[in-house]
Design a protein around this motif. Sequence first.
Motif, PDB file in Angstrom:
ATOM      1  N   ARG A  42       0.835  -1.213   0.000  1.00 49.42           N
ATOM      2  CA  ARG A  42       0.000   0.000   0.000  1.00 49.42           C
ATOM      3  C   ARG A  42       0.868   1.260   0.000  1.00 49.42           C
ATOM      4  O   ARG A  42       0.519   2.263  -0.620  1.00 49.42           O
ATOM      5  CB  ARG A  42      -0.939  -0.028   1.194  1.00 49.42           C
ATOM      6  CG  ARG A  42      -2.057  -1.025   1.006  1.00 49.42           C
ATOM      7  CD  ARG A  42      -3.141  -0.922   2.083  1.00 49.42           C
ATOM      8  NE  ARG A  42      -4.230  -1.791   1.714  1.00 49.42           N
ATOM      9  CZ  ARG A  42      -4.336  -3.072   2.109  1.00 49.42           C
ATOM     10  NH1 ARG A  42      -3.399  -3.600   2.881  1.00 49.42           N
ATOM     11  NH2 ARG A  42      -5.353  -3.796   1.734  1.00 49.42           N
ATOM     12  N   GLY A  43       2.008   1.207   0.683  1.00 49.06           N
ATOM     13  CA  GLY A  43       2.931   2.346   0.669  1.00 49.06           C
ATOM     14  C   GLY A  43       3.472   2.616  -0.722  1.00 49.06           C
ATOM     15  O   GLY A  43       3.570   3.775  -1.151  1.00 49.06           O
ATOM     16  N   VAL A  44       3.819   1.545  -1.459  1.00 45.64           N
ATOM     17  CA  VAL A  44       4.319   1.699  -2.833  1.00 45.64           C
ATOM     18  C   VAL A  44       3.206   2.226  -3.735  1.00 45.64           C
ATOM     19  O   VAL A  44       3.438   3.108  -4.565  1.00 45.64           O
ATOM     20  CB  VAL A  44       4.901   0.371  -3.371  1.00 45.64           C
ATOM     21  CG1 VAL A  44       5.193   0.465  -4.860  1.00 45.64           C
ATOM     22  CG2 VAL A  44       6.169  -0.004  -2.603  1.00 45.64           C
ATOM     23  N   LEU A  45       1.987   1.709  -3.574  1.00 45.94           N
ATOM     24  CA  LEU A  45       0.858   2.220  -4.360  1.00 45.94           C
ATOM     25  C   LEU A  45       0.687   3.719  -4.130  1.00 45.94           C
ATOM     26  O   LEU A  45       0.511   4.487  -5.084  1.00 45.94           O
ATOM     27  CB  LEU A  45      -0.434   1.482  -3.985  1.00 45.94           C
ATOM     28  CG  LEU A  45      -0.574   0.047  -4.462  1.00 45.94           C
ATOM     29  CD1 LEU A  45      -1.819  -0.602  -3.838  1.00 45.94           C
ATOM     30  CD2 LEU A  45      -0.648  -0.027  -5.974  1.00 45.94           C
ATOM     31  N   HIS A  46       0.739   4.117  -2.855  1.00 47.09           N
ATOM     32  CA  HIS A  46       0.598   5.538  -2.516  1.00 47.09           C
ATOM     33  C   HIS A  46       1.728   6.362  -3.128  1.00 47.09           C
ATOM     34  O   HIS A  46       1.496   7.422  -3.699  1.00 47.09           O
ATOM     35  CB  HIS A  46       0.574   5.701  -0.991  1.00 47.09           C
ATOM     36  CG  HIS A  46       0.439   7.115  -0.557  1.00 47.09           C
ATOM     37  ND1 HIS A  46      -0.739   7.817  -0.672  1.00 47.09           N
ATOM     38  CD2 HIS A  46       1.351   7.979  -0.019  1.00 47.09           C
ATOM     39  CE1 HIS A  46      -0.549   9.047  -0.227  1.00 47.09           C
ATOM     40  NE2 HIS A  46       0.711   9.165   0.178  1.00 47.09           N
ATOM     41  N   GLU A  47       2.955   5.848  -3.012  1.00 54.09           N
ATOM     42  CA  GLU A  47       4.128   6.527  -3.569  1.00 54.09           C
ATOM     43  C   GLU A  47       3.996   6.729  -5.087  1.00 54.09           C
ATOM     44  O   GLU A  47       4.372   7.768  -5.626  1.00 54.09           O
ATOM     45  CB  GLU A  47       5.358   5.680  -3.257  1.00 54.09           C
ATOM     46  CG  GLU A  47       6.646   6.137  -3.883  1.00 54.09           C
ATOM     47  CD  GLU A  47       7.740   5.098  -3.649  1.00 54.09           C
ATOM     48  OE1 GLU A  47       8.362   4.689  -4.643  1.00 54.09           O
ATOM     49  OE2 GLU A  47       7.959   4.698  -2.490  1.00 54.09           O
ATOM     50  N   LEU A  48       3.447   5.714  -5.771  1.00 55.13           N
ATOM     51  CA  LEU A  48       3.277   5.799  -7.221  1.00 55.13           C
ATOM     52  C   LEU A  48       2.044   6.606  -7.634  1.00 55.13           C
ATOM     53  O   LEU A  48       1.858   6.888  -8.805  1.00 55.13           O
ATOM     54  CB  LEU A  48       3.176   4.388  -7.829  1.00 55.13           C
ATOM     55  CG  LEU A  48       4.426   3.521  -7.700  1.00 55.13           C
ATOM     56  CD1 LEU A  48       4.124   2.093  -8.146  1.00 55.13           C
ATOM     57  CD2 LEU A  48       5.570   4.107  -8.511  1.00 55.13           C
ATOM     58  N   TRP A  50      -0.983   5.463  -7.309  1.00 55.22           N
ATOM     59  CA  TRP A  50      -1.968   4.513  -7.832  1.00 55.22           C
ATOM     60  C   TRP A  50      -3.036   4.260  -6.777  1.00 55.22           C
ATOM     61  O   TRP A  50      -2.738   4.156  -5.589  1.00 55.22           O
ATOM     62  CB  TRP A  50      -1.299   3.196  -8.192  1.00 55.22           C
ATOM     63  CG  TRP A  50      -0.339   3.277  -9.332  1.00 55.22           C
ATOM     64  CD1 TRP A  50       0.009   4.383 -10.040  1.00 55.22           C
ATOM     65  CD2 TRP A  50       0.416   2.204  -9.882  1.00 55.22           C
ATOM     66  NE1 TRP A  50       0.932   4.059 -11.002  1.00 55.22           N
ATOM     67  CE2 TRP A  50       1.199   2.728 -10.925  1.00 55.22           C
ATOM     68  CE3 TRP A  50       0.517   0.853  -9.590  1.00 55.22           C
ATOM     69  CZ2 TRP A  50       2.057   1.951 -11.681  1.00 55.22           C
ATOM     70  CZ3 TRP A  50       1.372   0.078 -10.340  1.00 55.22           C
ATOM     71  CH2 TRP A  50       2.127   0.620 -11.381  1.00 55.22           C
ATOM     72  N   PRO A  51      -4.296   4.114  -7.199  1.00 52.53           N
ATOM     73  CA  PRO A  51      -5.354   3.870  -6.216  1.00 52.53           C
ATOM     74  C   PRO A  51      -5.276   2.451  -5.643  1.00 52.53           C
ATOM     75  O   PRO A  51      -4.877   1.515  -6.333  1.00 52.53           O
ATOM     76  CB  PRO A  51      -6.640   4.044  -7.035  1.00 52.53           C
ATOM     77  CG  PRO A  51      -6.235   3.741  -8.436  1.00 52.53           C
ATOM     78  CD  PRO A  51      -4.793   4.187  -8.562  1.00 52.53           C
ATOM     79  N   ASP A  52      -5.624   2.328  -4.385  1.00 56.56           N
ATOM     80  CA  ASP A  52      -5.676   1.024  -3.718  1.00 56.56           C
ATOM     81  C   ASP A  52      -7.133   0.576  -3.758  1.00 56.56           C
ATOM     82  O   ASP A  52      -7.868   0.729  -2.802  1.00 56.56           O
ATOM     83  CB  ASP A  52      -5.172   1.167  -2.282  1.00 56.56           C
ATOM     84  CG  ASP A  52      -5.186  -0.146  -1.512  1.00 56.56           C
ATOM     85  OD1 ASP A  52      -5.455  -1.198  -2.119  1.00 56.56           O
ATOM     86  OD2 ASP A  52      -4.936  -0.107  -0.299  1.00 56.56           O
ATOM     87  N   ILE A  53      -7.555   0.038  -4.912  1.00 51.99           N
ATOM     88  CA  ILE A  53      -8.969  -0.285  -5.101  1.00 51.99           C
ATOM     89  C   ILE A  53      -9.281  -1.769  -4.956  1.00 51.99           C
ATOM     90  O   ILE A  53     -10.433  -2.158  -5.020  1.00 51.99           O
ATOM     91  CB  ILE A  53      -9.483   0.207  -6.471  1.00 51.99           C
ATOM     92  CG1 ILE A  53      -8.676  -0.426  -7.603  1.00 51.99           C
ATOM     93  CG2 ILE A  53      -9.462   1.720  -6.546  1.00 51.99           C
ATOM     94  CD1 ILE A  53      -9.230  -0.139  -8.988  1.00 51.99           C
ATOM     95  N   SER A  54      -8.263  -2.597  -4.771  1.00 52.07           N
ATOM     96  CA  SER A  54      -8.525  -4.033  -4.677  1.00 52.07           C
ATOM     97  C   SER A  54      -7.791  -4.665  -3.502  1.00 52.07           C
ATOM     98  O   SER A  54      -6.655  -5.090  -3.637  1.00 52.07           O
ATOM     99  CB  SER A  54      -8.125  -4.738  -5.980  1.00 52.07           C
ATOM    100  OG  SER A  54      -8.332  -6.129  -5.867  1.00 52.07           O
ATOM    101  N   PRO A  55      -8.459  -4.742  -2.344  1.00 53.03           N
ATOM    102  CA  PRO A  55      -7.845  -5.392  -1.199  1.00 53.03           C
ATOM    103  C   PRO A  55      -7.486  -6.845  -1.510  1.00 53.03           C
ATOM    104  O   PRO A  55      -6.516  -7.380  -0.978  1.00 53.03           O
ATOM    105  CB  PRO A  55      -8.902  -5.321  -0.104  1.00 53.03           C
ATOM    106  CG  PRO A  55      -9.943  -4.375  -0.577  1.00 53.03           C
ATOM    107  CD  PRO A  55      -9.790  -4.228  -2.049  1.00 53.03           C
ATOM    108  N   THR A  56      -8.258  -7.478  -2.379  1.00 48.77           N
ATOM    109  CA  THR A  56      -7.988  -8.867  -2.744  1.00 48.77           C
ATOM    110  C   THR A  56      -6.671  -8.977  -3.490  1.00 48.77           C
ATOM    111  O   THR A  56      -5.872  -9.884  -3.233  1.00 48.77           O
ATOM    112  CB  THR A  56      -9.131  -9.435  -3.604  1.00 48.77           C
ATOM    113  OG1 THR A  56     -10.356  -9.253  -2.900  1.00 48.77           O
ATOM    114  CG2 THR A  56      -8.940 -10.896  -3.898  1.00 48.77           C
ATOM    115  N   ALA A  57      -6.422  -8.053  -4.408  1.00 45.57           N
ATOM    116  CA  ALA A  57      -5.172  -8.073  -5.166  1.00 45.57           C
ATOM    117  C   ALA A  57      -3.986  -7.816  -4.247  1.00 45.57           C
ATOM    118  O   ALA A  57      -2.945  -8.470  -4.368  1.00 45.57           O
ATOM    119  CB  ALA A  57      -5.212  -7.041  -6.291  1.00 45.57           C
TER     120      ALA A  57
END
Length: 84
Positions: A42-48, A50-57
Amino acid sequence: MENIELMGICQRLALEASNVLKSADPASPPAPESSSVENDIRGVLHELGWPDISPTAVASMAGVLDELSASGYQVGPDTIRRHI
């Protein structure tokens, strides 16, 4: 229903089926309670940005990276960026 929602449902179903099969195998180790790798992802997603839209992924990727880490592969933010 949007495609992304449908894909998330399919992922969850596949993951649940996989977990059922693993729990039926007495040789398989118990699943970890939670992983700091999920927070790292989630930190990398935030840094990029990118939305964190899939907890499953995120959980699925964390599971794979946890397995890599358990086998001696060093997992960190660079690893996550490469695999994300």
